[in-house]
Design a protein around this motif. Structure first.
Motif, PDB file in Angstrom:
ATOM      1  N   VAL A  72       0.838  -1.205   0.000  1.00 50.02           N
ATOM      2  CA  VAL A  72       0.000   0.000   0.000  1.00 50.02           C
ATOM      3  C   VAL A  72       0.868   1.248   0.000  1.00 50.02           C
ATOM      4  CG1 VAL A  72      -1.645   1.344   1.358  1.00 50.02           C
ATOM      5  CG2 VAL A  72      -1.975  -1.124   1.103  1.00 50.02           C
ATOM      6  N   MET A  73       1.857   1.294   0.885  1.00 46.95           N
ATOM      7  CA  MET A  73       2.690   2.492   0.992  1.00 46.95           C
ATOM      8  C   MET A  73       3.536   2.688  -0.253  1.00 46.95           C
ATOM      9  SD  MET A  73       3.699   2.605   5.061  1.00 46.95           S
ATOM     10  CE  MET A  73       4.568   1.055   5.117  1.00 46.95           C
ATOM     11  N   ALA A  74       4.088   1.609  -0.779  1.00 47.26           N
ATOM     12  CA  ALA A  74       4.933   1.730  -1.969  1.00 47.26           C
ATOM     13  C   ALA A  74       4.143   2.304  -3.143  1.00 47.26           C
ATOM     14  CB  ALA A  74       5.522   0.364  -2.331  1.00 47.26           C
ATOM     15  N   GLU A  75       2.944   1.765  -3.382  1.00 45.61           N
ATOM     16  CA  GLU A  75       2.189   2.208  -4.562  1.00 45.61           C
ATOM     17  C   GLU A  75       1.625   3.612  -4.377  1.00 45.61           C
ATOM     18  OE1 GLU A  75       0.277  -0.298  -7.230  1.00 45.61           O
ATOM     19  OE2 GLU A  75       0.374  -2.063  -5.940  1.00 45.61           O
ATOM     20  N   CYS A  76       1.246   3.955  -3.174  1.00 47.40           N
ATOM     21  CA  CYS A  76       0.766   5.321  -2.934  1.00 47.40           C
ATOM     22  C   CYS A  76       1.904   6.331  -3.058  1.00 47.40           C
ATOM     23  CB  CYS A  76       0.111   5.419  -1.563  1.00 47.40           C
ATOM     24  SG  CYS A  76      -1.459   4.530  -1.427  1.00 47.40           S
ATOM     25  N   LEU A  77       3.083   5.967  -2.558  1.00 45.55           N
ATOM     26  CA  LEU A  77       4.238   6.866  -2.681  1.00 45.55           C
ATOM     27  C   LEU A  77       4.667   7.031  -4.134  1.00 45.55           C
ATOM     28  CD1 LEU A  77       6.371   5.721   0.382  1.00 45.55           C
ATOM     29  CD2 LEU A  77       5.210   7.919   0.101  1.00 45.55           C
ATOM     30  N   ALA A  78       4.343   6.070  -4.977  1.00 48.86           N
ATOM     31  CA  ALA A  78       4.650   6.207  -6.400  1.00 48.86           C
ATOM     32  C   ALA A  78       3.826   7.325  -7.037  1.00 48.86           C
ATOM     33  CB  ALA A  78       4.395   4.883  -7.119  1.00 48.86           C
ATOM     34  N   ILE A  79       2.684   7.643  -6.442  1.00 49.71           N
ATOM     35  CA  ILE A  79       1.850   8.742  -6.935  1.00 49.71           C
ATOM     36  C   ILE A  79       2.165  10.038  -6.201  1.00 49.71           C
ATOM     37  CG2 ILE A  79      -0.542   9.517  -7.242  1.00 49.71           C
ATOM     38  CD1 ILE A  79      -1.366   6.547  -7.341  1.00 49.71           C
ATOM     39  N   LYS A  80       2.353   9.960  -4.887  1.00 49.43           N
ATOM     40  CA  LYS A  80       2.681  11.146  -4.085  1.00 49.43           C
ATOM     41  C   LYS A  80       3.824  10.777  -3.132  1.00 49.43           C
ATOM     42  CE  LYS A  80       0.741  14.670  -0.988  1.00 49.43           C
ATOM     43  NZ  LYS A  80       1.540  15.735  -1.594  1.00 49.43           N
ATOM     44  N   PRO A  81       5.055  11.153  -3.449  1.00 47.33           N
ATOM     45  CA  PRO A  81       6.233  10.647  -2.724  1.00 47.33           C
ATOM     46  C   PRO A  81       6.392  11.152  -1.300  1.00 47.33           C
ATOM     47  CG  PRO A  81       6.828  11.455  -4.915  1.00 47.33           C
ATOM     48  CD  PRO A  81       5.442  11.922  -4.645  1.00 47.33           C
ATOM     49  N   ASP A  82       5.612  12.149  -0.875  1.00 46.17           N
ATOM     50  CA  ASP A  82       5.770  12.665   0.484  1.00 46.17           C
ATOM     51  C   ASP A  82       4.559  12.362   1.365  1.00 46.17           C
ATOM     52  OD1 ASP A  82       3.974  14.321  -0.788  1.00 46.17           O
ATOM     53  OD2 ASP A  82       4.837  16.191  -0.037  1.00 46.17           O
ATOM     54  N   LEU A  83       3.759  11.381   0.976  1.00 45.92           N
ATOM     55  CA  LEU A  83       2.557  11.040   1.707  1.00 45.92           C
ATOM     56  C   LEU A  83       2.904  10.471   3.082  1.00 45.92           C
ATOM     57  CD1 LEU A  83      -0.474  11.167   0.970  1.00 45.92           C
ATOM     58  CD2 LEU A  83      -0.307   8.787   0.260  1.00 45.92           C
ATOM     59  N   VAL A  84       2.107  10.827   4.082  1.00 48.75           N
ATOM     60  CA  VAL A  84       2.270  10.307   5.447  1.00 48.75           C
ATOM     61  C   VAL A  84       1.218   9.225   5.676  1.00 48.75           C
ATOM     62  CG1 VAL A  84       2.364  10.892   7.898  1.00 48.75           C
ATOM     63  CG2 VAL A  84       3.054  12.580   6.185  1.00 48.75           C
ATOM     64  N   PHE A  85       1.600   8.187   6.429  1.00 50.56           N
ATOM     65  CA  PHE A  85       0.694   7.066   6.679  1.00 50.56           C
ATOM     66  C   PHE A  85       0.474   6.897   8.177  1.00 50.56           C
ATOM     67  CE2 PHE A  85       2.798   6.309   2.690  1.00 50.56           C
ATOM     68  CZ  PHE A  85       1.776   5.883   1.853  1.00 50.56           C
ATOM     69  N   LEU A  86      -0.791   6.769   8.559  1.00 50.87           N
ATOM     70  CA  LEU A  86      -1.150   6.410   9.922  1.00 50.87           C
ATOM     71  C   LEU A  86      -1.883   5.084   9.878  1.00 50.87           C
ATOM     72  CD1 LEU A  86      -1.649   6.662  12.926  1.00 50.87           C
ATOM     73  CD2 LEU A  86      -3.531   8.258  12.451  1.00 50.87           C
ATOM     74  N   TRP A  87      -1.259   4.064  10.461  1.00 51.53           N
ATOM     75  CA  TRP A  87      -1.858   2.736  10.528  1.00 51.53           C
ATOM     76  C   TRP A  87      -2.408   2.528  11.935  1.00 51.53           C
ATOM     77  CZ3 TRP A  87      -2.498  -0.123   6.230  1.00 51.53           C
ATOM     78  CH2 TRP A  87      -1.705   0.190   5.119  1.00 51.53           C
TER      79      TRP A  87
END
Length: 901
Positions: A480-495
């Motif tokens: 999930v994080m890899a593919e989302c960062l491919a679209i927006k490289p500075d995205l923050v994730f809260l799990w």
């Protein structure tokens, strides 16, 4: 060499090795006791189970300290010679040690050899015992000498004792750490071979191959010095990936100075063979570091100190209690230590939770080590607060946050508090069972692409997802994080890992935790292979003019993030839910490459905003001790937890009466086929290797510790089944039900007796339900069960609160405070609200409406009320709905307010 044979019983399925070993020895004792007291010694030949147990133990005992294969072989010889009493005494010795009980004197001690006699005398030592794996090809004499040396080096002042497990190959080393949770350290000697000669089960062999493949450890028959070093490095990487709590040590001969520079990252220390005493002291000191619970020790010290209390908290030191004639039962029930440990002072080594510099800081640092985080923080008022801290620290008003609609209500409230714009992500519905699954990655990617197309991707700040969900659906966070960062490289994730803290301590489940995924992703982004793959994919996704490929291509292809993407990952744990901690004990774990630059100061400000200046020190102490426990025995506890859950599901599936009444829902019912590559409904039933493959490849998997049972054939709904049958009649507590399901969860405190009791209760209930149905009068028509309407998707934010450009984000905060003004809202009964909807009006919710179950907000402030939502609410059979007053109805915004702006 003896002819190789295949075991009839699995000698080491990692998920149940603790039980298989215990059951084998217990059965041996039962069978041999029968031989001792029978007049038919030929019964031995008829008992093939006895010999199957012996053959299984021949392999199992190789991976455990203390007795070993020779001991099992000696018992087999005694049985063949008719020495049943002596065999029984030796078997009893093993069983008593496994139970942790003291061992009586052996009346036949004269028949033990010297090494066995030394072990016998050592069994009564009360000190905590751990085991140390030694990887080296050794002779029997060498093994005996090593065991004797370990016993000789023990000193009365040592707080712990250990035994050696000695294996000759890399395969055996991997098998040992997978099957023996008591191993807490590993000593590698470069002389080991690669492959095992033991008759392992297919599952264990497959699991070993998967572990080797994951770490890049491949068989290499070369004996060159370079190949030997690479083999050592590969084994170290494999063992560290499987059991990161293990300490690895290298014992080498010549040129250890040169090896030290190459191997330091993998091994804690490098020793020469003659440094036995130094190695012994190092092993004990390292375990003492794991055992250290600094804040709990500070609390204990404070309780023993004579102090005078001249500040707040009359209950401190028991001052207002012990001399009271009216509340002395408080001391009787909880004990005096609870009161002695109470204080409002931060002096005396107790430290301050808001600005820790001593015991609390050290305890949090140890927690970060245990959970694989870069830093960790204790929270004493639950994960609801932990979630609000993270949101406030990372999100500003106007930022867009993608939020799982089916997440805990604290996230929705946090969005309201921060003023961020909420864009809800829809999980796939499981309408048949009246609860949601998880959010498909394709939906997350498409929404990010929609914001990019609208020129608003820079506004998207964070994604919040629940892993695992209440019902046990587990994401693949790394993907999930890899593919989302491919679209927006500075995205923050809260799990939100409120229900998943235990997963960090098992080799397979750990792979899907936020902290482990963040670490692997960070390492992957640094490799040349990743950079090359990224460049190749970019050439496909963009043409020579820089135009992006259609969204469908981006959604369907597995995206590769830029090597420059930032890893910014936060996880919140309800530690008290799945590990040992007092209620409301939670943690925040951080793996953020931009922590100092972008998050440290706002995080501490948010922490102080939401944290009490009078935190409960007993909760903090329990978090400290819970961390100690999982570092020392977490693997064993989680392994047992998963296996007991598997036993429960199999018991329901195999029992003739239970399977007529109940149905265990598997991955095939809980996860749509497009989100699974594997086809097995319950992978752990097939063995750990099958579970490993599923957790490595599938988009979603099911946490095997959660057993969702479908109960439609009982004729009662989930709420009635929970309260009237399980809890009121038999005292069985469950947390979650839906209209036709009940969720049973095992945890690290679950016992085999508890599982047996639950199965017994389910059998009694099944009999009762069948009797009730048999007594029904066939001439009286039975009322047909009302079909539950589909789970409603999020409708939309109303005009004035929505984005106004077709994107789904909305302004929760403005709508919430509008709904708090008495003159801005009205209360409308469901029938009137339905009439308005049918008339084409667009009522707007003035607050949160959260039914328990299912436990997520069906309505949030500013959301349009639809017929689908009203249908769902009217069909709910639940006792608790937050935000809805049955006497007054729904709280909706008046028209003028709803259309303001």
């Amino acid at each position: 060499m003896a002819e190789r044979r295949t075991l009839e019983r699995d000698p080491g399925m990692p998920a149940s090795s603790w039980r298989l070993r215990s059951d084998a020895w217990e059965y041996l004792r039962f069978a041999v006791k029968r031989l001792v007291h029978t007049d038919e010694p030929e019964a031995l030949g008829r008992d093939s189970e006895l010999f199957r147990s012996l053959r299984a133990l021949e392999t199992i005992e190789m991976y455990w300290a203390g007795f070993g294969q020779r001991y099992v072989a000696a018992i087999a010889e005694l049985l063949e010679d008719g020495e049943y009493q002596l065999a029984l005494e030796r078997i009893g010795r093993v069983v008593q040690r496994m139970r942790g009980s003291s061992v009586p004197d052996d009346p036949r001690e004269d028949q033990l050899d010297e090494a066995e006699r030394a072990e016998w005398q050592d069994d009564s030592d009360p000190r905590p015992r751990f085991e140390v794996l030694v990887v080296d090809e050794t002779t029997v004499a060498d093994r005996d000498a090593l065991h004797s040396e370990a016993i000789r080096l023990r000193a009365p002042a040592d707080s712990f004792i250990y035994d050696f497990v000695i294996v000759p190959s890399a395969d055996d080393a991997i098998a040992a750490v997978l099957t023996n949770p008591k191993i807490l350290a590993c000593i590698v000697r470069p002389g080991f071979s690669d492959r095992t000669h033991q008759p392992l089960s297919r599952d264990l062999r497959d699991t070993i191959d998967l572990a080797r493949e994951a770490a890049g450890l491949h068989p290499d028959s070369s004996k060159s010095a370079l190949a030997s070093v690479q083999r050592v490095l590969g084994l170290a990487d494999t063992l560290a990936a499987l059991r990161p709590e293990l300490d690895l040590y290298l014992v080498a001969g010549a040129h250890i100075e040169d090896l030290a520079g190459v191997l330091t990252r993998r091994f804690r220390r490098v020793f020469r063979r003659e440094d036995q005493l130094e190695l012994h002291l190092t092993l004990l000191r390292r375990i003492s570091h794991l055992y250290d619970a600094p804040f709990f020790s500070a609390i204990q010290y404070h309780a023993r100190r004579p102090v005078g209390v001249f500040h707040a908290l009359p209950i401190a030191r028991g001052g207002s209690v012990v001399n009271s004639k009216w509340i002395k039962d408080l001391v009787d029930f909880y004990g005096l230590n609870l009161l002695l440990a109470e204080t409002s002072a931060t002096s005396g080594g107790l430290d301050s939770l808001l600005a820790p510099t001593g015991a609390i800081k050290k305890a949090q640092d140890l927690a970060a080590r245990a959970f694989g985080a870069r830093r960790s923080f204790f929270v004493t008022n639950g994960t609801s607060t932990a979630n609000k801290i993270v949101h406030q620290a990372l999100v500003s008003p106007g930022d867009v946050v993608l939020v799982d609609r089916n997440c805990h209500k604290s996230h929705h409230h946090a969005m309201m508090l921060t003023g961020a714009r909420t864009a809800y992500l829809e999980a796939y519905p499981l309408d048949e069972f009246a609860f949601y699954g998880a959010v498909p990655l394709s939906r997350v990617k498409q929404l990010l692409l929609d914001y990019r197309a609208a020129g608003r991707l820079d506004e998207v700040r964070m994604i919040t997802l629940t892993n695992c969900t209440f019902d046990g659906i587990v994401y693949d966070p790394e993907r999930v994080m890899a593919e989302c960062l491919a679209i927006k490289p500075d995205l923050v994730f809260l799990w939100d890992e409120a229900w998943f803290a235990f997963a960090a301590f098992h080799p397979v489940t750990r792979r899907r935790t936020a902290m482990a995924a963040a670490h692997r992703l960070e390492q992957r982004l640094k490799t040349a292979a990743h950079a090359s793959a990224y460049r190749e994919q970019q050439a496909r996704l963009f043409d020579e003019h820089g135009a992006a490929a259609p969204d469908a291509v981006w959604v369907e292809e597995r995206l590769i993030p830029s090597p420059d993407a930032r890893i910014r990952v936060y996880a919140t744990h309800s530690t008290h839910k799945t590990l040992t901690a007092l209620r409301q004990g939670s943690m925040v774990h951080v793996y953020d490459q931009d922590w100092v630059r972008d998050a440290e100061e706002p995080f501490h400000e948010a922490f102080m905003t939401h944290t009490s200046t009078s935190p409960n020190y007993q909760i903090l102490a329990s978090l400290d001790l819970g961390r100690r426990q999982v570092e020392l025995e977490g693997f064993a506890l989680v392994q047992r937890q998963l296996d007991l859950a598997s036993s429960l599901s199999q018991a329901i599936a195999r029992h003739p009466l239970l399977r007529r009444t109940f149905r265990v829902l598997s991955a095939t019912e809980l996860i749509p086929p497009e989100h699974r590559e594997t086809s097995r409904p319950m992978p752990l039933r097939d063995g750990l290797a099958t579970m490993w493959r599923a957790w490595d490849t599938d988009e979603f998997v099911v946490d095997p510790s959660r057993i969702t049972v479908e109960i439609s054939r009982t004729g009662v709904d989930g709420d009635t089944f929970k309260h009237e049958h399980l809890m009121d009649r038999y005292g069985i507590q469950v947390n979650k039900t839906s209209r036709n399901t009940v969720l049973f969860m095992t945890n690290i405190g679950t016992t085999r007796s508890a599982i047996a009791y639950l199965i017994e209760v389910l059998v009694k209930l099944a009999e009762r339900f069948e009797d009730d149905q048999a007594q029904r009068d066939p001439d009286i028509a039975q009322a047909r069960e009302t079909e539950t309407p589909p789970l409603p998707d999020f409708s939309a934010f109303a005009d004035g609160y929505d984005a106004g450009d077709g994107l789904p984000d909305g302004d929760l905060r403005t709508a919430f405070f509008a709904g708090q003004r008495r003159g801005a809202v009205e209360h409308v009964q469901p029938e009137e609200l339905r009439r308005r909807v049918e008339a084409g009006l667009r009522p707007v919710s003035g607050g949160f409406v959260t039914p328990y179950p299912p436990g997520f907000p069906v309505l949030v402030p500013g959301q349009l009320v639809t017929a689908e939502i009203l249908d769902f609410m009217s069909a709910l059979d639940t006792r608790e709905i937050h935000g809805y007053d049955p006497a007054r109805g729904y709280r909706v915004l008046k028209s003028a307010v709803a259309h303001a702006g």
